[in-house]
Design a protein around this motif. Structure first.
Motif, PDB file in Angstrom:
ATOM      1  N   GLU A  94       9.829  12.196  21.380  1.00 17.40           N
ATOM      2  CA  GLU A  94       9.662  13.654  21.018  1.00 17.40           C
ATOM      3  C   GLU A  94       7.974  13.996  21.232  1.00 17.40           C
ATOM      4  O   GLU A  94       7.199  13.145  20.751  1.00 17.40           O
ATOM      5  CB  GLU A  94       9.789  13.813  19.496  1.00 17.40           C
ATOM      6  N   PRO A  95       7.684  15.136  22.053  1.00 22.98           N
ATOM      7  CA  PRO A  95       6.120  15.200  22.093  1.00 22.98           C
ATOM      8  C   PRO A  95       5.498  15.610  20.776  1.00 22.98           C
ATOM      9  O   PRO A  95       6.092  16.291  19.900  1.00 22.98           O
ATOM     10  CB  PRO A  95       6.173  16.578  22.778  1.00 22.98           C
ATOM     11  N   LYS A  96       4.433  14.964  20.276  1.00 23.33           N
ATOM     12  CA  LYS A  96       3.826  15.144  19.141  1.00 23.33           C
ATOM     13  C   LYS A  96       3.379  16.203  18.757  1.00 23.33           C
ATOM     14  O   LYS A  96       3.297  16.699  17.694  1.00 23.33           O
ATOM     15  CB  LYS A  96       2.959  13.639  18.856  1.00 23.33           C
ATOM     16  N   ASP A  97       2.784  16.752  19.935  1.00 27.52           N
ATOM     17  CA  ASP A  97       2.420  18.205  19.588  1.00 27.52           C
ATOM     18  C   ASP A  97       3.204  19.247  19.127  1.00 27.52           C
ATOM     19  O   ASP A  97       2.861  19.966  18.288  1.00 27.52           O
ATOM     20  CB  ASP A  97       1.615  18.808  20.943  1.00 27.52           C
ATOM     21  N   GLN A  98       4.300  19.242  19.848  1.00 27.41           N
ATOM     22  CA  GLN A  98       5.461  19.988  19.141  1.00 27.41           C
ATOM     23  C   GLN A  98       5.941  19.773  17.756  1.00 27.41           C
ATOM     24  O   GLN A  98       6.199  20.570  16.908  1.00 27.41           O
ATOM     25  CB  GLN A  98       6.805  19.914  20.131  1.00 27.41           C
ATOM     26  N   LEU A  99       5.937  18.266  17.407  1.00 28.41           N
ATOM     27  CA  LEU A  99       6.310  17.813  16.305  1.00 28.41           C
ATOM     28  C   LEU A  99       5.133  18.307  15.140  1.00 28.41           C
ATOM     29  O   LEU A  99       5.735  19.047  14.151  1.00 28.41           O
ATOM     30  CB  LEU A  99       6.468  16.259  16.353  1.00 28.41           C
ATOM     31  N   CYS A 100       3.865  18.244  15.432  1.00 25.85           N
ATOM     32  CA  CYS A 100       3.200  18.908  14.521  1.00 25.85           C
ATOM     33  C   CYS A 100       3.029  20.165  14.328  1.00 25.85           C
ATOM     34  O   CYS A 100       2.697  20.726  13.088  1.00 25.85           O
ATOM     35  CB  CYS A 100       1.610  17.992  14.994  1.00 25.85           C
ATOM     36  N   GLU A 152       8.430  20.653   2.985  1.00 28.97           N
ATOM     37  CA  GLU A 152       7.026  20.156   2.515  1.00 28.97           C
ATOM     38  C   GLU A 152       6.846  18.723   2.278  1.00 28.97           C
ATOM     39  O   GLU A 152       5.713  18.197   2.549  1.00 28.97           O
ATOM     40  CB  GLU A 152       6.963  20.986   1.106  1.00 28.97           C
ATOM     41  N   PHE A 153       7.957  18.093   1.971  1.00 28.46           N
ATOM     42  CA  PHE A 153       7.778  16.667   1.872  1.00 28.46           C
ATOM     43  C   PHE A 153       7.478  16.032   3.233  1.00 28.46           C
ATOM     44  O   PHE A 153       6.647  15.014   3.161  1.00 28.46           O
ATOM     45  CB  PHE A 153       8.868  16.046   1.309  1.00 28.46           C
ATOM     46  N   THR A 154       8.351  16.535   4.242  1.00 28.62           N
ATOM     47  CA  THR A 154       7.921  15.876   5.706  1.00 28.62           C
ATOM     48  C   THR A 154       6.657  16.170   6.069  1.00 28.62           C
ATOM     49  O   THR A 154       6.078  15.222   6.764  1.00 28.62           O
ATOM     50  CB  THR A 154       9.133  16.710   6.630  1.00 28.62           C
ATOM     51  N   TYR A 155       6.028  17.213   5.588  1.00 32.87           N
ATOM     52  CA  TYR A 155       4.636  17.544   6.114  1.00 32.87           C
ATOM     53  C   TYR A 155       3.904  16.470   5.248  1.00 32.87           C
ATOM     54  O   TYR A 155       2.854  15.899   6.019  1.00 32.87           O
ATOM     55  CB  TYR A 155       4.155  18.823   5.618  1.00 32.87           C
ATOM     56  N   GLN A 156       4.000  16.208   4.173  1.00 26.63           N
ATOM     57  CA  GLN A 156       3.230  15.177   3.567  1.00 26.63           C
ATOM     58  C   GLN A 156       3.461  13.778   3.941  1.00 26.63           C
ATOM     59  O   GLN A 156       2.609  12.883   4.327  1.00 26.63           O
ATOM     60  CB  GLN A 156       3.414  15.106   1.971  1.00 26.63           C
ATOM     61  N   TRP A 157       4.799  13.520   4.560  1.00 22.67           N
ATOM     62  CA  TRP A 157       4.908  12.130   5.133  1.00 22.67           C
ATOM     63  C   TRP A 157       4.443  11.997   6.246  1.00 22.67           C
ATOM     64  O   TRP A 157       3.762  10.899   6.871  1.00 22.67           O
ATOM     65  CB  TRP A 157       6.459  11.981   5.318  1.00 22.67           C
ATOM     66  N   ILE A 158       4.173  13.124   7.241  1.00 28.53           N
ATOM     67  CA  ILE A 158       3.650  12.758   8.554  1.00 28.53           C
ATOM     68  C   ILE A 158       2.083  12.584   8.119  1.00 28.53           C
ATOM     69  O   ILE A 158       1.458  11.905   8.932  1.00 28.53           O
ATOM     70  CB  ILE A 158       3.762  14.172   9.288  1.00 28.53           C
ATOM     71  N   GLN A 159       1.499  13.290   7.334  1.00 25.20           N
ATOM     72  CA  GLN A 159      -0.135  13.184   7.036  1.00 25.20           C
ATOM     73  C   GLN A 159      -0.187  11.673   6.466  1.00 25.20           C
ATOM     74  O   GLN A 159      -1.301  11.058   6.707  1.00 25.20           O
ATOM     75  CB  GLN A 159      -0.287  14.151   5.747  1.00 25.20           C
ATOM     76  N   ARG A 160       0.786  11.026   5.760  1.00 25.81           N
ATOM     77  CA  ARG A 160       0.823   9.803   5.233  1.00 25.81           C
ATOM     78  C   ARG A 160       0.910   8.899   6.438  1.00 25.81           C
ATOM     79  O   ARG A 160      -0.052   7.819   6.406  1.00 25.81           O
ATOM     80  CB  ARG A 160       1.772   9.542   4.462  1.00 25.81           C
ATOM     81  N   ILE A 161       1.739   9.084   7.350  1.00 20.51           N
ATOM     82  CA  ILE A 161       1.607   8.451   8.591  1.00 20.51           C
ATOM     83  C   ILE A 161       0.392   8.197   9.550  1.00 20.51           C
ATOM     84  O   ILE A 161      -0.083   7.236   9.851  1.00 20.51           O
ATOM     85  CB  ILE A 161       2.857   8.642   9.435  1.00 20.51           C
ATOM     86  N   ILE A 162       0.021   9.588   9.567  1.00 23.45           N
ATOM     87  CA  ILE A 162      -1.563   9.663  10.324  1.00 23.45           C
ATOM     88  C   ILE A 162      -2.573   8.969   9.499  1.00 23.45           C
ATOM     89  O   ILE A 162      -3.432   8.237  10.074  1.00 23.45           O
ATOM     90  CB  ILE A 162      -1.751  11.087  10.248  1.00 23.45           C
ATOM     91  N   ALA A 163      -2.524   9.090   8.216  1.00 20.25           N
ATOM     92  CA  ALA A 163      -3.480   8.225   7.433  1.00 20.25           C
ATOM     93  C   ALA A 163      -3.125   6.628   7.563  1.00 20.25           C
ATOM     94  O   ALA A 163      -4.539   6.064   7.727  1.00 20.25           O
ATOM     95  CB  ALA A 163      -3.402   8.367   6.000  1.00 20.25           C
ATOM     96  N   HIS A 164      -2.180   6.115   7.642  1.00 16.40           N
ATOM     97  CA  HIS A 164      -2.043   4.641   7.864  1.00 16.40           C
ATOM     98  C   HIS A 164      -2.382   4.300   9.148  1.00 16.40           C
ATOM     99  O   HIS A 164      -3.144   3.384   9.304  1.00 16.40           O
ATOM    100  CB  HIS A 164      -0.396   4.528   7.812  1.00 16.40           C
TER     101      HIS A 164
END
Length: 659
Positions: free
Chosen positions: A253-259, A359-371
């Motif tokens: 999946e294109p990550k720009d569309q996901l974000c 909202e939780f998915t937003y936090q989970w994506i931020q957690r993946i980016i931080a990892h």
């Protein structure tokens, strides 16, 4: 060693033997006991050199406990009993008891197994039938029982017996290697797994944030070599192929569309493996085993399903679930610590739930980016990586190692991966459509190709790819199409299934099957009730027919069929006419047929039927009802038929029952 000593006479006397032996031992740098042992062997063996040959016949012989041997071990402090000498038969009895009562039951303790052994092998029944354990000194002690257990059953064997081979390999085996040993580099092995998140979510409907919807399911896909999180999925689905498919699709999946969908700032550097698929997917024996146990067709990725209960074979993804959720604990509302699950009267963390799925998915994506851009201090950098200055950061490790693995990395588009992931099977083409379970599918291309007309003569199979979550459309293999497949939709006959999943349709089919089964029983009972009603009439009619046909030929029964049919039809008409006539006093706007008397007066003296009838008396006048009123109305066909029947009755040519 002893040749100088035996040549002297002084060695034979105790007073002079000691200094001589000590001097010889110091000269040879051995102990005095060694020299004395050789002297004793020489003297005991007859003062010959052969006496010094070792006793090979006595070496290697198994030690046995003789019945008359003295007991081993120290005496008890209170001296209440003598020491029990363990014999060979005691060892065998204890070994059998250990296998029966200790090794075969995982929760049994050594004390419990010892108790069972004493009850089975070292007890007797008294005169009252009561079992009596032998007193101390006449049975093995717990220490002796434990000694035999440790001597004849190694610790690893005991663990394998009590907990199983899988538990031993997972928790008790020696860990001498690393998961990096069989990994060739970045993009070689992706580990995929699912877990239930430790957070409670709430409904996203308007004004419904107070309603708790439970915990979501998390899917993670991690590159084993670089520790880069390359794919994920958050949903309320249970761990299933539908959720795993979405996680695998998230790689392409294109990550720009996901974000953009979740409002996350997009940086291409955070997703260096976007669209790249591995050589091997490492998964559990679950949803991946059901639909893609060998490979994923279309993208050439091999799928390896690990043995059951072996999470230690994919430790990277297993450990990341715990690590990432712990780091989210203080940033989320409704986090439920795992240790609180079995805690007595624990805190009700679910009452703090405040976040929706988005909202939780937003936090989970931020957690993946931080990892992906955070350092892993315990990462085992190779000497080459250290020399090149590669830092232990997942995205930097991927970027540094990707050129070396470029020939093994494959990139696929979202649509290609989605088509490859859909489960496929061969289904039957019928004249009503392509039968996929309870659904029927068609498409203009298939209709133009004459598939369904051909299926009227003989059905055939075709490969169909379908999405288990939605039954509206399927992809049918169609070689005449440029893409090799066409999209088929539901036929009008089953359009009521639109919007449902195949699992829901299967559930409805089972409900219908149960209902039909119940109706079959009801139909049998209904037919039985019908037969109970009509069988007596049939039997009575058959009996009367036999009685009235006695003495008559069977062939004569059809001699007067035409006349009897006409008579029965006339009778039925008269009965129906009487039934349809209004009861006395009822108002009606239907003009009644003239009575037989009126019809008779209209006949001529010669018996001919006139063409006209007198008019019926008018309603509401003062004239008598039997007064004939002149009228020139023509006779209707029905009136003529009635008058003709009247003449025939008068002449005796028509038999009317009851007249």
């Amino acid at each position: 060693m002893i040749e100088p000593l035996v040549a002297t006479v002084g060695v034979l006397f105790p007073d002079t033997r000691g200094p001589l032996v000590a001097a010889r031992a110091a000269e040879l740098r051995v102990s005095e006991n060694t020299v004395l042992a050789q002297l004793r062997a020489f003297w005991r063996g007859g003062l010959t050199r052969d006496a010094l040959i070792p006793n090979f016949a006595g070496r290697g012989k198994a030690k046995t406990f003789k019945p008359d041997s003295l007991p081993r071990g120290r005496r008890p402090d209170d001296e209440r009993y003598s020491i029990y000498a363990v014999k060979d038969k005691d060892v065998e009895s204890i070994k059998k008891s250990i296998k029966k009562s200790y090794l075969s039951i995982d929760f049994t303790t050594i004390n419990g197994a010892y108790q069972r052994c004493m009850e089975d092998c070292y007890s007797y029944r008294d005169a009252t039938g009561r079992r009596v354990i032998l007193p101390a000194g006449e049975r093995p002690t717990l220490r002796q029982y434990r000694y035999i257990l440790q001597k004849h059953f190694p610790k690893d064997q005991v663990i394998r017996y009590k907990e199983g081979d899988k538990a031993f390999e997972q928790n008790h085996r020696g860990k001498l290697g690393s998961v990096m040993d069989d990994c060739l580099g970045v993009g070689h092995i992706y580990e995929i797994d699912a877990t239930i998140a430790d957070i409670y979510l709430v409904s996203s409907a308007p004004d419904s944030r107070h309603k708790i919807i439970g915990k979501p399911t998390l899917y993670l896909i991690i590159d084993r070599w670089s520790r880069l999180i390359v794919g994920f999925h958050v949903s309320l689905e249970s761990a299933s192929w539908a959720a795993a498919m979405q996680a695998i699709l998230s790689i392409a999946e294109p990550k720009d569309q996901l974000c953009a969908r979740y409002g996350v700032r997009y940086d291409p550097a955070d997703w260096p493996a976007d669209g790249l698929y591995p050589g091997v997917f490492l998964a559990d024996r679950g949803e991946m085993l059901s639909y893609a146990s060998d490979s994923i067709p279309g993208i050439g990725t091999q799928v390896k399903n690990l043995p059951a209960d072996r999470p230690d074979w994919k430790p990277i993804v297993e450990g990341n679930f715990r690590q990432q959720q712990v780091k989210l604990a203080d940033a989320t509302a409704g986090y439920h610590p795992p240790k609180n699950a079995h805690k007595r009267r624990g805190k009700k963390y679910h009452l703090d739930a405040s976040q929706t799925m988005k909202e939780f998915t937003y936090q989970w994506i931020q957690r993946i980016i931080a990892h992906n851009k955070g350092p892993i201090l315990a990462y085992p950098l190779t000497p080459t990586q250290l020399a090149n200055g590669t830092r232990p950061i997942p995205r930097e490790i991927w970027v540094a190692e990707a050129p070396r693995r470029a020939a093994s990395l494959s990139r696929f588009s979202y649509q290609v991966v989605k088509s490859a992931l859909l489960p496929r099977n061969n289904f039957t083409v019928t004249d009503a459509g392509i039968a996929v379970g309870e659904c029927l599918y068609t498409s203009p291309e298939l209709e133009a190709a004459g598939w369904f007309s051909r299926a009227r003569r003989k059905t055939f199979k075709v490969e169909v790819a379908y999405d288990p979550r939605l039954c509206d459309t399927v992809e049918v293999r169609f070689p005449e199409s440029p893409t090799g497949r066409v999209t088929a939709h539901l036929t009008p006959a089953v359009c009521h299934f639109s919007g449902m999943s195949f699992a829901e349709i299967s559930a409805y089919a089972k409900m219908r099957t149960r209902m039909v089964s119940d109706m079959k029983d009801a139909r049998l009972q209904n037919e039985s009730d019908f037969h109970d009603t009509v069988d007596p009439i049939t039997e009575q009619a058959r009996a009367e027919r036999k009685e009235q046909s006695r003495g008559k030929a069977r062939s004569a029964r059809r001699a007067d069929t035409k006349e009897e049919r006409e008579a029965e039809r006339r009778k039925q008409r008269l009965e129906e006419a009487r039934t349809d006539a209004p009861f006395p006093g009822a108002s009606s706007n239907v003009v009644p047929f003239p009575s037989p008397g009126v019809v008779a007066t209209a006949q001529t003296e010669s018996g001919a039927i006139p063409d006209t009838l007198p008019a019926p008396p008018e309603l509401g006048n003062n004239k008598p009802n039997n007064a004939a009123q002149p009228d020139s109305r023509p006779l209707s066909p029905v009136q003529k038929m009635l008058m003709e029947k009247r003449n025939r009755i008068k002449d005796g040519n028509w038999d009317l029952p009851g007249r």
